[in-house]
Design an enzyme around this catalytic site. Structure first.
Site: not given
Ligand code: MEV
Length: 438
Positions: A83, A263, A279, A377
């Site tokens: 990513e 995430k 892992d 991004h």
């Molecule tokens: C993207 O890979 C991760 C985010 O969505 C994490 C977040 O919203 O805190 C930017």
């Protein structure tokens, strides 16, 4: 020589000189780095001996995370992730955290749990009593099954029993796996002890397998970031700090947000886990089960404005990571990652992965609490669009800068910018790179 993880301008260098800079900083051989990474870290013949039905290998970017300082020590951090912006964002946030003195971290002993499931246990209390009486001999039996682990200072530590109701019963054998991830070790222990446990409990043996909820093997990491370090061109630091604290409250109240918050943490954690041949499914399973341990899914990391004016972050996460055995035995890329890190124990590796996770979370929340995530991004996405348009070498930075600045990140725009560039026209160099680690 004292290692530093601070290499200003690293991102601007071409790949070759980044390898040279890394070799100097980590006291490695540039030709070894080049040789291992030329094959994407893994050759087909080795891959064929690793899993089944192999057709080839599948490469991902192998990058270097910078600026990480934990408990007064610097770490150069290999990261494998597909990513865009994860590496830049983590390195950038680690630089801000460094301005507040870096991370402080501590890791539990590397204790893993082997589960032996039983059913048809009629008298759970009596079964538990008999297990307690037999604990020492069960532990000795477990140690005998993993004698090389015992020789390395590990071994079985405790027997715990839980009555799950309706005759279902589970016995946990707690094993100190030292520098291994430990799955094979605890599975061996579970299988070896199962008949004796069945005899003691009067139950029928069911599953014998580790638990991936490795909550006896947690890492706690903290940081305090000066508000001024958080400021953006448009927003003062105190405002950014308060926005991040509010973002934390949002995740604490709402599982929908907590999942995304976590995430963002796992973006950093997994990149280190992958680079080091560990892992990542096990780590993911453990992290999310741990996040739901109260019965509600919650954020792994939280942020508050402190009385000192700084932004205080704290995270606790279970991390079952190894620095010996498993993939490391066969994967040259993972072995290179280990050399770069130069960790002495699995606990060190877990602290590094957790710190990168907390940095990733800070970077995401700072972007979300200020200009939003898309601009950064876009800048990074622009590089792959520039490459796809045919830009090579230094052209990639110039073309991507121009299309990102123009907010027109398309293949057509990149082709036009490349044509202009090659014709010698001046380029519009915007603020590209501001989001990258400086
Ligand atoms: C993207 O890979 C991760 C985010 O969505 C994490 C977040 O919203 O805190 C930017």
């Amino acid at each position: 020589m004292k290692r530093t993880s601070r290499i200003p301008g690293f991102y601007k260098e071409p790949v070759e000189s980044r390898r040279r800079l890394l070799a100097e900083a980590a006291d490695l051989d540039t030709s070894e780095i080049a040789r291992v990474l030329a094959a994407g870290g893994l050759d087909v013949a080795t891959a064929d001996k690793t899993v089944e039905n192999v057709l080839g290998t599948y490469a991902l970017p192998f990058s270097l995370g910078l600026n990480v300082r934990i408990n007064e020590r610097d770490w150069l951090v290999p990261m494998v992730v597909e990513e865009p912006s994860v590496v830049a964002a983590a390195s950038n946030a680690a630089r801000m955290i460094r301005e507040g003195g870096g991370f402080s971290a501590e890791a539990d002993e590397p204790l893993m749990v082997a589960q032996v499931q039983l059913w048809g246990v009629r008298e759970a209390d009596a079964a538990t009593r008999r297990l307690r009486e037999a604990e020492a001999s069960l532990l000795a039996m477990a140690d005998a099954a993993v004698s090389s682990l015992v020789a390395r200072g590990g071994g079985a530590r405790a027997i715990e029993a839980r009555d799950l109701g309706d005759g279902l019963y589970v016995v946990h054998v707690v094993v100190d796996v030292r520098d291994a991830m430990g799955a094979n070790l605890v599975n061996t222990v579970a299988e070896r002890l199962a008949p004796a446990i069945a005899a003691l409990t009067g139950g029928v043996v069911g599953l014998r397998i580790l638990s991936n909820l490795s909550d006896k093997r947690c890492v706690r990491v903290r940081c305090a970031v000066p508000a001024a370090s958080l400021a953006t061109a448009e927003m003062p630091g105190a405002m950014v700090r308060d926005g991040i604290a509010m973002a934390s409250r949002f995740a604490e109240r709402d599982p929908y947000r907590a999942a995304t918050h976590n995430k963002g943490i796992m973006n950093g954690v997994d990149a280190v886990v992958m680079a080091t041949g560990n892992d990542w499914r096990a780590v993911e399973a453990g992290a999310h089960a741990f996040a739901a341990r109260s019965g509600r899914y919650e954020p792994l990391a939280t942020w508050r404005a402190g009385d000192d004016g700084a932004l205080h972050g704290a995270m606790e996460i279970p991390l079952a990571l190894g620095i010996v055995g498993g993939t490391l035995r066969v994967h040259p890329g993972a072995r290179l990652a280990m050399k770069i890190l130069n960790v002495r124990t699995a606990q060190d590796l877990a602290m590094v992965a957790a710190a990168v996770g907390l940095a990733s979370n800070l970077a995401a929340l700072r972007a979300l609490a200020t200009e939003g995530i898309q601009r950064g991004h876009m800048s990074l996405h622009a590089r792959s669009v520039a490459s796809a348009a045919g830009a090579r070498g230094a052209e990639v930075e110039l073309v991507s800068a121009e299309i990102a600045e123009a907010r027109d990140v398309t293949l057509d725009a990149a082709r036009r910018a490349l044509t202009r560039l090659r014709a010698g026209a001046p380029h519009a160099y915007g603020d590209y790179g501001l989001s990258l680690a400086k």
